[in-house]
Structure formats: structure tokens, C-alpha cells
Design an enzyme around this catalytic site. Structure first.
Site, PDB file in Angstrom:
ATOM      1  N   ARG A 108       1.044  -1.233   0.028  1.00  0.00           N
ATOM      2  CA  ARG A 108       0.067   0.071  -0.029  1.00  0.00           C
ATOM      3  C   ARG A 108       0.985   1.123   0.054  1.00  0.00           C
ATOM      4  O   ARG A 108       1.680   1.488   0.875  1.00  0.00           O
ATOM      5  CB  ARG A 108      -0.804  -0.030   1.195  1.00  0.00           C
TER       6      ARG A 108
ATOM      7  N   HIS B 186      -7.213   1.063  -6.627  1.00  0.00           N
ATOM      8  CA  HIS B 186      -7.425   0.097  -5.309  1.00  0.00           C
ATOM      9  C   HIS B 186      -8.092  -1.480  -5.997  1.00  0.00           C
ATOM     10  O   HIS B 186      -9.304  -1.541  -5.671  1.00  0.00           O
ATOM     11  CB  HIS B 186      -8.161   0.735  -4.474  1.00  0.00           C
TER      12      HIS B 186
ATOM     13  N   GLN C 109      -9.904  -3.958  -3.840  1.00  0.00           N
ATOM     14  CA  GLN C 109     -11.201  -3.387  -3.214  1.00  0.00           C
ATOM     15  C   GLN C 109     -12.231  -3.814  -4.211  1.00  0.00           C
ATOM     16  O   GLN C 109     -13.516  -4.340  -3.967  1.00  0.00           O
ATOM     17  CB  GLN C 109     -11.240  -1.881  -2.960  1.00  0.00           C
TER      18      GLN C 109
ATOM     19  N   ASP D 210     -17.001   7.262  -2.013  1.00  0.00           N
ATOM     20  CA  ASP D 210     -15.778   7.133  -1.113  1.00  0.00           C
ATOM     21  C   ASP D 210     -15.375   8.422  -0.598  1.00  0.00           C
ATOM     22  O   ASP D 210     -16.092   9.528  -1.020  1.00  0.00           O
ATOM     23  CB  ASP D 210     -14.541   6.711  -2.306  1.00  0.00           C
TER      24      ASP D 210
ATOM     25  N   CYS E  52     -16.348   1.714   0.193  1.00  0.00           N
ATOM     26  CA  CYS E  52     -15.298   0.939   0.402  1.00  0.00           C
ATOM     27  C   CYS E  52     -14.760   0.986   1.791  1.00  0.00           C
ATOM     28  O   CYS E  52     -14.077   0.317   2.247  1.00  0.00           O
ATOM     29  CB  CYS E  52     -14.262   1.381  -0.428  1.00  0.00           C
TER      30      CYS E  52
ATOM     31  N   ARG F 121     -13.723  -8.633   1.298  1.00  0.00           N
ATOM     32  CA  ARG F 121     -12.285  -8.336   1.138  1.00  0.00           C
ATOM     33  C   ARG F 121     -11.577  -9.525   1.530  1.00  0.00           C
ATOM     34  O   ARG F 121     -10.383  -9.990   1.014  1.00  0.00           O
ATOM     35  CB  ARG F 121     -11.712  -7.069   2.050  1.00  0.00           C
TER      36      ARG F 121
END
Ligand code: CP
Ligand code: NVA
Length: 301
Positions: free
Chosen positions: A104, A131, A134, A219, A259, A287
């Protein structure tokens, strides 16, 4: 044999992605039945986190343990990465000790550089651009609640950020129509829009964008690394809060995804997080299952 990486959804074919979703559903069912499945005994996932995380860290760590392996959490604060050791050298060394590495980071180029010098699969656990993990969870969640997403209308409301970019790639790979409603100046990267062609429509009015939609997503307005812009963004994004009333304009089968982490009263109203149309908690759980399918795919198949 060349090493498979998962830096974006474009690293898999549509058929492989469909297989990952199917496998995520299967692994979820096995897990819920209490079946022990440990094909990754003695296998190690290194996890480099240059940004904070709850879901990504815990889902990869729990997933590796459930599959019989282990995960190692590495932060720049406690490793030589934070003291300037080149990313290329870190990749060479970590990939001789770990069976896969999840990263990340900020610049997407960091992932690409690491992958270019890694002997083992590299997984994008979020970059400033994308991402993809996700999206595996999101697509599995849609599949479980509503079936195939092909030809459905998906509406993204808010910032043209890393999640939005991954939704654009998902529109290509899973073959759905994507409408993006964002304020002027916060559009997604043109490179991603160009990749998607007429599968993606850019709009300003969120109410117009949700009309008839089967999936609505949003988001945070300020992503990690944009903390200093947060106040300024608040004003531009104010008309983009997703609410139950906004969802009433969508298709009657619509579901809502976030998310997480959610900022109630900003990009999403508190009421919508508790609305029966919100599947955010299933999405978060997925996830775990989707990434177990991904790790299995990269390490075993
Ligand atoms: N959605 C997501 O990636 O959450 P974390 O930042 O908690 O990992
Ligand atoms: N766009 C958000 C996603 C967090 C999971 C961020 O990058 O901070």
C-alpha cells in the site's frame, strides 16, 4: 515462467476475474461452514504499508492465517524503507524471503518498480491511482446480491480518485456501464477514461447520474495523502453527499457500496449507511474472501 502480479484489474483477463469472484464465493462458503483449508502452509506474504489501513491489513493477515500461511506487517517507520533503502533493493531482498508481497503506497510507480525487481507476485493494496483488491470484493458482493453485473448501470458519485479509476477498469473488465458524477476539477485521470471509451459517462449532476442505476458507490472526499485539501474539498463536494432520497431515483433493485472508512455527514448520510439498500458490511467482509481467492490464484494456480 514469468511472475504474475496484481497491480491493477488489467493484469487479469475477464475470464480470470470471473474465476476469482466464483472462487471467493466458494471460499466464503467453506469458511462459514468451518472447513479448514490450508493450502498455503509455510507460505509467507510480506505486507508493506506506507499508509494506514484497517480492512486491507486485517483481511490479508487473517486470510493468510486461514489458508495455513503467515503474513508479515512492514511499515516504513520500522524498516529500512523509511530510511531511504532503494525500492529496487527492497524488492530483491523481500522477494527472496516472502512468497508474495502486498504493498500500500502513494505513487503507483513504486509498485511497478517493486514488481519489476521482484521474484514473487506483487499485489496492489492501494496506490494513489488504483485499488484493485477493493474491486474484487465489490464485484463479488454485487454477484452475491444481484447476479451478473454485465450490462448493468453503475454510478460513482464523488471524487475521481483511486477507487473511481478502479471502477473505470472494472467497467471494461466486467462489461458494465459506468456513470461518474464529480465536481469540476475532480475528474478521474484521462488515461483511464480513454481506456474505457463509451463505457464511461462523465456527468456533473449526481441526481441525473443515479437515475435507473443498479449500483451506486462513493468514497471519501479527501483520500489519504490529501489531508491538507480536506477543508477546500468539503465545499466543492457538498452537493455530492449520497442519501436515501438520491437512491430513490435509482432502479428499484439498487444497492449502495462504500469501500470504507465512511465519513457520515460528508460523502454519505448516516441514514444511508443504515439503509437496507446498503451492503457496505458484506462488501467489507468480502475483502477477506476475495483476497484469499487472489492469493491462492497467484501462489498455487
Ligand atoms: N477499504 C479499505 O481499503 O480499507 P482500509 O483503508 O481500512 O484498508
Ligand atoms: N480513496 C481512499 C480509499 C481508502 C480505502 C484513499 O485512498 O484514502
Amino acid at each position: 515462467m514469468t511472475v504474475r502480479h496484481f497491480l491493477s484489474l488489467m493484469d487479469c483477463t475477464p475470464a480470470e476475474l470471473a474465476g476469482l469472484l466464483k472462487r471467493g464465493v466458494e471460499l466464503k462458503s467453506l469458511h462459514h461452514q468451518g472447513v479448514i483449508y490450508e493450502p498455503l502452509k509455510n507460505r509467507v506474504l510480506g505486507m508493506i504499508f506506507e499508509k494506514a489501513s484497517t480492512r486491507t491489513r486485517v483481511s490479508f493477515e487473517a486470510g493468510m492465517i486461514q489458508l495455513g500461511g503467515q503474513a508479515i506487517f512492514l511499515s516504513p517507520r520500522d524498516t529500512q524503507l523509511g530510511r531511504g533503502e532503494p525500492i529496487e533493493d527492497s524488492a530483491r531482498v523481500l522477494s527472496r524471503m516472502c512468497d508474495a508481497v502486498m504493498i500500500r503506497t502513494f505513487a503507483h510507480a513504486t509498485l511497478e518498480t517493486f514488481a519489476a525487481h521482484s521474484r514473487v507476485p506483487v499485489i496492489n493494496g492501494l496506490s494513489d491511482d488504483l485499488h484493485p483488491c477493493q474491486l474484487l470484493a465489490d464485484m463479488q458482493t454485487f454477484l452475491e446480491h444481484r447476479g451478473s453485473i454485465k450490462d448493468k448501470v453503475v454510478t460513482w458519485i464523488g471524487d475521481g480518485n483511486n477507487m473511481c479509476n478502479s471502477y473505470i477498469q472494472a467497467a471494461i473488465q466486467f462489461d458494465f456501464q459506468l456513470r461518474i458524477a464529480c465536481p469540476e476539477g475532480y475528474e478521474p485521470d484521462q488515461t483511464f477514461l480513454d481506456q474505457a471509451g463509451d463505457r464511461v459517462t462523465l456527468l456533473r449532476d449526481p441526481n441525473e447520474a443515479v437515475a435507473g442505476a443498479h449500483l451506486v458507490c462513493t468514497d471519501v472526499w479527501a483520500s489519504m495523502g490529501q489531508e491538507e485539501e480536506a477543508q477546500a474539498r468539503m465545499q466543492s463536494f457538498a452537493p455530492y453527499q449520497v442519501t436515501p432520497a438520491m437512491l430513490d431515483r435509482a432502479d428499484e433493485s439498487v444497492i449502495f457500496m462504500h469501500c470504507l472508512p465512511a465519513h457520515r455527514g460528508e460523502e454519505v448520510s448516516a441514514a444511508l449507511m443504515d439503509d437496507p439498500r446498503s451492503v457496505a458490511w458484506d462488501q467489507a467482509e468480502n475483502r477477506l474472501h476475495a483476497q484469499k481467492a487472489l492469493v491462492e490464484f497467484l501462489l498455487i494456480e
